[in-house]
Scaffold this motif. Sequence first.
Motif, mmCIF file in Angstrom:
data_model
loop_
_atom_site.group_PDB
_atom_site.id
_atom_site.type_symbol
_atom_site.label_atom_id
_atom_site.label_comp_id
_atom_site.label_asym_id
_atom_site.label_seq_id
_atom_site.Cartn_x
_atom_site.Cartn_y
_atom_site.Cartn_z
ATOM 1 N N GLN A 73 0.864 -0.797 0.058
ATOM 2 C CA GLN A 73 -0.050 0.011 0.005
ATOM 3 C C GLN A 73 0.817 1.282 -0.040
ATOM 4 O O GLN A 73 1.561 1.428 0.914
ATOM 5 C CB GLN A 73 -0.906 -0.007 1.417
ATOM 6 C CG GLN A 73 -1.902 1.215 1.122
ATOM 7 C CD GLN A 73 -3.029 0.958 2.334
ATOM 8 O OE1 GLN A 73 -2.992 0.237 3.077
ATOM 9 N NE2 GLN A 73 -4.356 1.517 2.013
ATOM 10 N N LYS B 46 -2.860 5.247 -1.887
ATOM 11 C CA LYS B 46 -3.666 4.279 -2.697
ATOM 12 C C LYS B 46 -4.354 3.280 -1.968
ATOM 13 O O LYS B 46 -3.927 2.890 -0.785
ATOM 14 C CB LYS B 46 -2.386 3.781 -3.621
ATOM 15 C CG LYS B 46 -1.886 5.057 -4.615
ATOM 16 C CD LYS B 46 -0.896 4.390 -5.649
ATOM 17 C CE LYS B 46 -0.475 5.345 -6.606
ATOM 18 N NZ LYS B 46 0.555 4.677 -7.716
ATOM 19 N N GLN B 47 -4.983 2.543 -2.589
ATOM 20 C CA GLN B 47 -5.414 1.148 -2.163
ATOM 21 C C GLN B 47 -4.311 0.189 -1.932
ATOM 22 O O GLN B 47 -3.438 0.071 -2.675
ATOM 23 C CB GLN B 47 -6.602 0.680 -2.737
ATOM 24 C CG GLN B 47 -7.830 1.704 -2.736
ATOM 25 C CD GLN B 47 -8.926 1.008 -3.439
ATOM 26 O OE1 GLN B 47 -8.925 0.076 -4.317
ATOM 27 N NE2 GLN B 47 -10.243 1.120 -2.799
ATOM 28 N N ARG B 48 -4.772 -0.766 -0.989
ATOM 29 C CA ARG B 48 -3.644 -1.914 -0.554
ATOM 30 C C ARG B 48 -3.954 -2.864 -2.120
ATOM 31 O O ARG B 48 -5.022 -3.053 -2.625
ATOM 32 C CB ARG B 48 -3.983 -2.715 0.400
ATOM 33 C CG ARG B 48 -3.191 -3.921 0.922
ATOM 34 C CD ARG B 48 -3.452 -4.473 2.325
ATOM 35 N NE ARG B 48 -3.183 -3.542 3.102
ATOM 36 C CZ ARG B 48 -3.316 -4.003 4.394
ATOM 37 N NH1 ARG B 48 -3.472 -5.168 4.683
ATOM 38 N NH2 ARG B 48 -3.467 -2.988 5.401
ATOM 39 N N GLU B 49 -2.916 -3.377 -2.593
ATOM 40 C CA GLU B 49 -2.675 -4.219 -4.047
ATOM 41 C C GLU B 49 -2.152 -5.405 -3.669
ATOM 42 O O GLU B 49 -1.036 -5.738 -2.952
ATOM 43 C CB GLU B 49 -2.417 -3.357 -5.104
ATOM 44 C CG GLU B 49 -0.891 -3.112 -4.777
ATOM 45 C CD GLU B 49 -0.162 -2.562 -6.109
ATOM 46 O OE1 GLU B 49 -0.753 -2.928 -7.415
ATOM 47 O OE2 GLU B 49 0.945 -1.893 -5.933
#
Length: 121
Positions: A39, A43-46
């Motif tokens: 993350q 931003k979003q966790r990917e």
Amino acid sequence: QVQLVESGGGLVQAGGSLRLSCAASGRIVSINYWAWYRQAPGKQRELIAGITSGGSSDFADSVKGRFTISRDNAQNTMYLKMNDLRPEDTAVYYCRADIQTNYGSVHSRWWGQGTQVTVSS
């Protein structure tokens, strides 16, 4: 009951390498899946990499060819070797493991606390 501890993060120059580790401890019957997420700020966790109990692995396009994932079943530990690091790889990296804690029960998802990776240009 179960604890996941990540290690190996730090500061590295672009083009450098790091190896992250994630060790699981506690009441563990089996681990059928491990994964690494990251993350970045804002931003979003990917999901970036995962590996099954049989050793099959998959990677996000952003890290394919640069990162490898492995596991040591005897030690309940997973690794992420990161090569050719880029500034855009800067993020907090989290490990996840799907763990069975009692015979006959389902595998539940557990998370580590995260480790910071910073890549300078």
